[in-house]
Design a protein around this motif. Structure first.
Motif, mmCIF file in Angstrom:
data_model
loop_
_atom_site.group_PDB
_atom_site.id
_atom_site.type_symbol
_atom_site.label_atom_id
_atom_site.label_comp_id
_atom_site.label_asym_id
_atom_site.label_seq_id
_atom_site.Cartn_x
_atom_site.Cartn_y
_atom_site.Cartn_z
ATOM 1 N N GLU A 159 26.199 -33.712 52.378
ATOM 2 C CA GLU A 159 26.186 -34.771 53.388
ATOM 3 C C GLU A 159 27.291 -35.762 53.071
ATOM 4 O O GLU A 159 27.414 -36.218 51.932
ATOM 5 N N GLN A 160 28.115 -36.067 54.059
ATOM 6 C CA GLN A 160 29.229 -36.991 53.884
ATOM 7 C C GLN A 160 29.049 -38.172 54.824
ATOM 8 O O GLN A 160 28.698 -37.997 55.997
ATOM 9 N N LYS A 161 29.310 -39.375 54.315
ATOM 10 C CA LYS A 161 29.201 -40.576 55.123
ATOM 11 C C LYS A 161 30.502 -41.367 55.036
ATOM 12 O O LYS A 161 31.055 -41.547 53.956
ATOM 13 N N TYR A 162 30.976 -41.831 56.189
ATOM 14 C CA TYR A 162 32.219 -42.583 56.281
ATOM 15 C C TYR A 162 31.928 -43.939 56.935
ATOM 16 O O TYR A 162 31.258 -44.011 57.969
ATOM 17 N N THR A 193 39.246 -51.234 55.033
ATOM 18 C CA THR A 193 38.146 -50.970 54.110
ATOM 19 C C THR A 193 37.703 -49.523 54.269
ATOM 20 O O THR A 193 37.589 -49.019 55.386
ATOM 21 N N ASN A 194 37.476 -48.841 53.160
ATOM 22 C CA ASN A 194 37.048 -47.442 53.161
ATOM 23 C C ASN A 194 35.805 -47.288 52.292
ATOM 24 O O ASN A 194 35.810 -47.675 51.120
ATOM 25 N N ARG A 195 34.761 -46.738 52.851
ATOM 26 C CA ARG A 195 33.555 -46.362 52.115
ATOM 27 C C ARG A 195 33.276 -44.909 52.472
ATOM 28 O O ARG A 195 32.714 -44.616 53.521
ATOM 29 N N ILE A 196 33.719 -43.991 51.614
ATOM 30 C CA ILE A 196 33.647 -42.562 51.917
ATOM 31 C C ILE A 196 32.824 -41.876 50.841
ATOM 32 O O ILE A 196 33.299 -41.664 49.717
ATOM 33 N N SER A 197 31.579 -41.561 51.161
ATOM 34 C CA SER A 197 30.690 -40.805 50.271
ATOM 35 C C SER A 197 30.706 -41.366 48.847
ATOM 36 O O SER A 197 30.898 -40.640 47.870
ATOM 37 N N GLY A 198 30.547 -42.684 48.735
ATOM 38 C CA GLY A 198 30.480 -43.301 47.424
ATOM 39 C C GLY A 198 31.806 -43.725 46.841
ATOM 40 O O GLY A 198 31.841 -44.377 45.794
ATOM 41 N N VAL A 199 32.921 -43.364 47.472
ATOM 42 C CA VAL A 199 34.252 -43.764 46.999
ATOM 43 C C VAL A 199 34.723 -44.951 47.835
ATOM 44 O O VAL A 199 34.842 -44.850 49.053
ATOM 45 N N ASN A 200 34.999 -46.070 47.189
ATOM 46 C CA ASN A 200 35.417 -47.284 47.879
ATOM 47 C C ASN A 200 36.905 -47.528 47.661
ATOM 48 O O ASN A 200 37.411 -47.388 46.546
ATOM 49 N N ALA A 201 37.584 -47.898 48.725
ATOM 50 C CA ALA A 201 39.018 -48.203 48.635
ATOM 51 C C ALA A 201 39.362 -49.220 49.707
ATOM 52 O O ALA A 201 39.119 -48.988 50.894
ATOM 53 N N ASP A 202 39.911 -50.343 49.281
ATOM 54 C CA ASP A 202 40.340 -51.394 50.203
ATOM 55 C C ASP A 202 41.844 -51.577 50.077
ATOM 56 O O ASP A 202 42.423 -51.375 49.011
ATOM 57 N N ASN A 203 42.456 -51.985 51.174
ATOM 58 C CA ASN A 203 43.906 -52.143 51.167
ATOM 59 C C ASN A 203 44.296 -53.161 52.232
ATOM 60 O O ASN A 203 43.543 -53.402 53.188
ATOM 61 N N PRO A 233 45.658 -42.475 56.472
ATOM 62 C CA PRO A 233 45.288 -41.061 56.548
ATOM 63 C C PRO A 233 44.051 -40.853 57.429
ATOM 64 O O PRO A 233 43.231 -41.760 57.582
ATOM 65 N N SER A 234 43.928 -39.664 57.992
ATOM 66 C CA SER A 234 42.776 -39.354 58.821
ATOM 67 C C SER A 234 41.529 -39.196 57.956
ATOM 68 O O SER A 234 41.611 -38.933 56.755
ATOM 69 N N LEU A 235 40.368 -39.337 58.590
ATOM 70 C CA LEU A 235 39.117 -39.215 57.848
ATOM 71 C C LEU A 235 38.944 -37.814 57.278
ATOM 72 O O LEU A 235 38.437 -37.645 56.166
ATOM 73 N N SER A 236 39.356 -36.778 58.025
ATOM 74 C CA SER A 236 39.189 -35.413 57.525
ATOM 75 C C SER A 236 40.047 -35.172 56.286
ATOM 76 O O SER A 236 39.649 -34.434 55.380
ATOM 77 N N GLN A 237 41.227 -35.805 56.216
ATOM 78 C CA GLN A 237 42.077 -35.645 55.030
ATOM 79 C C GLN A 237 41.455 -36.300 53.800
ATOM 80 O O GLN A 237 41.736 -35.910 52.676
ATOM 81 N N LYS A 238 40.589 -37.288 54.012
ATOM 82 C CA LYS A 238 39.955 -37.988 52.895
ATOM 83 C C LYS A 238 38.593 -37.417 52.536
ATOM 84 O O LYS A 238 37.915 -37.941 51.649
ATOM 85 N N SER A 239 38.173 -36.363 53.203
ATOM 86 C CA SER A 239 36.851 -35.799 52.926
ATOM 87 C C SER A 239 36.732 -35.347 51.476
ATOM 88 O O SER A 239 37.638 -34.716 50.928
ATOM 89 N N SER A 240 35.613 -35.676 50.848
ATOM 90 C CA SER A 240 35.394 -35.271 49.453
ATOM 91 C C SER A 240 34.752 -33.895 49.351
ATOM 92 O O SER A 240 34.500 -33.402 48.244
ATOM 93 N N ASN A 241 34.481 -33.260 50.485
ATOM 94 C CA ASN A 241 33.829 -31.959 50.476
ATOM 95 C C ASN A 241 34.821 -30.846 50.136
ATOM 96 O O ASN A 241 36.033 -31.009 50.246
ATOM 97 N N ASP A 256 40.969 -40.417 47.541
ATOM 98 C CA ASP A 256 41.834 -41.518 47.118
ATOM 99 C C ASP A 256 43.264 -41.385 47.638
ATOM 100 O O ASP A 256 44.207 -41.907 47.035
ATOM 101 N N LEU A 257 43.458 -40.710 48.779
ATOM 102 C CA LEU A 257 44.780 -40.667 49.404
ATOM 103 C C LEU A 257 45.272 -42.079 49.712
ATOM 104 O O LEU A 257 44.502 -42.951 50.125
ATOM 105 N N LYS A 258 46.562 -42.301 49.527
ATOM 106 C CA LYS A 258 47.157 -43.602 49.779
ATOM 107 C C LYS A 258 47.734 -43.661 51.196
ATOM 108 O O LYS A 258 48.143 -42.640 51.768
ATOM 109 N N ASP A 259 47.755 -44.856 51.761
ATOM 110 C CA ASP A 259 48.479 -45.058 53.009
ATOM 111 C C ASP A 259 49.965 -44.787 52.786
ATOM 112 O O ASP A 259 50.479 -44.984 51.688
#
Length: 481
Positions: A159-162, A193-203, A233-241, A256-259
């Motif tokens: 299960e992935q949450k964005y 702000t990014n909250r992707i399946s437990g991985v947080n990244a702000d920029n 980056p697109s959400l699919s590119q950042k998927s942790s699955n 953790d892809l960078k802009d």
């Protein structure tokens, strides 16, 4: 490919209400869109150069169903003769289903099913103030927020949450000098702000633009614009699955892809020697820095290949172009010719250099209620912005004849009418551990014919033509592909 079967159904229903007065303009619309691919089946025969692997036959059975309900509201208020306020609000609720079953060797079955629920919200405020004829100010504020929940089933359940938000505040300014010069500049700051399946990244990062127009006479104009900023980056590119594609390939995203930064600039000159001709020349420069590309490596389970996204390398895309438009027979015949010389270069994992001349020609002829329209575009070759794949496509052309009167519009068109090959595009990729040479067959460049008949019924207050409501499409997806 030995055989394939594909079917697609699309449906759009939209309703819009408009209100217009001297100081207020309001538009509200609701749209429902459904795209259903109940069948996309492909049978393949695969032969390996390594004798340790036997020749195989594989079968992929896939389907998808995407639907979205969208609301869109636009509100404009004239605050005074010098100021106006515009408010835009959009909300989308969507659901995407993707099902895939890959079978080979009679003992390998890879099932990748996903169900996605999407909420998208955006709000924008635009305030314009024109204190006098020479000065114009535009203030912009915006919020975009996406919530995606994806449940993967099959061989790789998860299960992935964005929860991704973008907020921006910007200021634009334009100054006009004697109706001959005008210059403008804008600066916006964006918080992400990014909250992707437990991985947080702000920029946070800036977006800038400068532009200028100079018209020394009514027959000459010089225009310049330049932009600098970052892309997300697109959400699919950042998927942790991590999913399995076939017996040799796994793929996954990178949370953790960078802009990546972009810079582009355009300089153009237009000359109107008389009412018959319009001539122009332009030059364009574009740089994408630290772009996102897929990297292939033998790091998958049991020594198989793995495809993962990384930041790396720059992408240069530049051209010098010219255009000539001519009107004849009192404006009934209009022709346009545009050649462009492209200079492209990439660095990093997929370093590549290419120079290419392309050309587009277009012709329109109007006689009474009838018209004839045609265009031609030369073949193209380029490396994709965010991939090492080099894509080649053949020439394209179309001719259309039509008639319109009293709300009726009838047209017949022929597309690539002498192109008998089913070859659409050819793609090549060369990297350290993985290369491909792929030819895609389909209907995109094959001869195609179409007949269209439309009738517009007007009643009540007269509405503006060419502003008819249309379908809004389904919601974007974060499902890993």
């Amino acid at each position: 490919m030995e055989s394939g079967r594909y079917r697609n159904n699309s449906n759009d229903i939209s309703f819009r209400a408009l209100y217009t007065s001297e100081k207020i303009q309001i538009s509200n619309s609701i749209a429902y869109s459904l795209t259903n691919v109940p069948r996309n089946d492909v049978s393949n025969a695969l032969t390996y150069s390594d004798t340790m692997l036997p020749a195989t036959e594989s079968f992929t059975k896939s389907s998808s169903k995407d639907w979205a309900l969208k609301y869109s509201g636009e509100y404009f208020f004239m605050l005074s003769k010098q100021a106006g306020l515009k408010f835009d609000a959009n909300y989308t609720y969507g659901h995407n289903d993707l099902n895939s079953d890959y079978t080979a060797h009679n003992d390998l079955s890879i099932i990748n099913d996903a169900k996605e629920y999407i909420h998208k919200l955006s709000v924008y405020l635009h305030l314009n103030w024109n204190p006098d004829k020479a000065n114009q100010f535009f203030t912009n504020f915006g919020v975009q927020h996406d919530w995606n929940t994806i449940n993967y089933y099959g061989n790789s359940p998860s299960e992935q949450k964005y929860d991704v938000g973008i907020y921006f505040l910007g200021q634009n300014y334009k100054h006009v000098f004697n109706n001959r010069w005008n210059v403008g500049a804008s600066l916006a700051w964006i918080w992400e702000t990014n909250r992707i399946s437990g991985v947080n990244a702000d920029n946070n990062f800036p977006q800038t633009n400068i532009n200028a127009t100079w018209s020394p006479t009514d027959k000459h104009q010089l225009y310049m614009t330049a932009n600098y900023g970052s892309m997300v980056p697109s959400l699919s590119q950042k998927s942790s699955n991590m999913l399995q594609q076939d017996e040799l390939m796994w793929y996954r995203g990178t949370p953790d892809l960078k802009d990546y930064k972009y810079t582009n600039a355009l300089l153009s000159y237009t000359w109107l020697p008389n009412n018959r001709w319009q001539l122009s020349a332009d030059a364009y420069f574009s740089l994408i820095k630290n772009r996102i590309v897929p990297i292939y490596s033998p790091t998958g389970p049991n020594g198989t290949m793995s495809r993962q996204y990384f930041n790396g390398g720059n992408y240069f895309s530049n051209y010098i172009g010219a255009s000539a438009t001519g009107k004849f027979f009192g404006g009934k015949l209009v022709g346009k010719l545009r050649p462009q010389f492209w200079i492209r270069r990439t660095t990093g994992e997929y370093a590549w250099n290419n120079n290419q001349l392309t050309c587009t020609a277009q012709l329109n002829y109007y006689f009474g209620n009838f018209y004839i329209f045609g265009w031609y575009m030369t073949p193209s070759k380029f490396q994709q912005n965010h991939s090492g794949i080099i894509r080649k496509s053949p020439s394209k052309y179309q001719i259309e004849i039509g008639w319109g009167k009293n709300g009726w519009n009838i047209s017949a068109s022929a597309y690539n009418f002498v192109h008998t090959s089913w070859e659409d595009i050819r793609e090549t990729l060369t990297s350290e551990y993985y290369s491909l040479d792929r030819t895609a067959f389909g209907t995109q460049y094959h001869a195609r014919y179409a007949i269209s008949v439309t009738h517009t019924i007007g009643y009540g207050k007269k509405v503006q033509r060419k502003n008819e409501i249309s379908g809004s499409g389904t919601a974007g997806s974060a499902i890993l592909k």
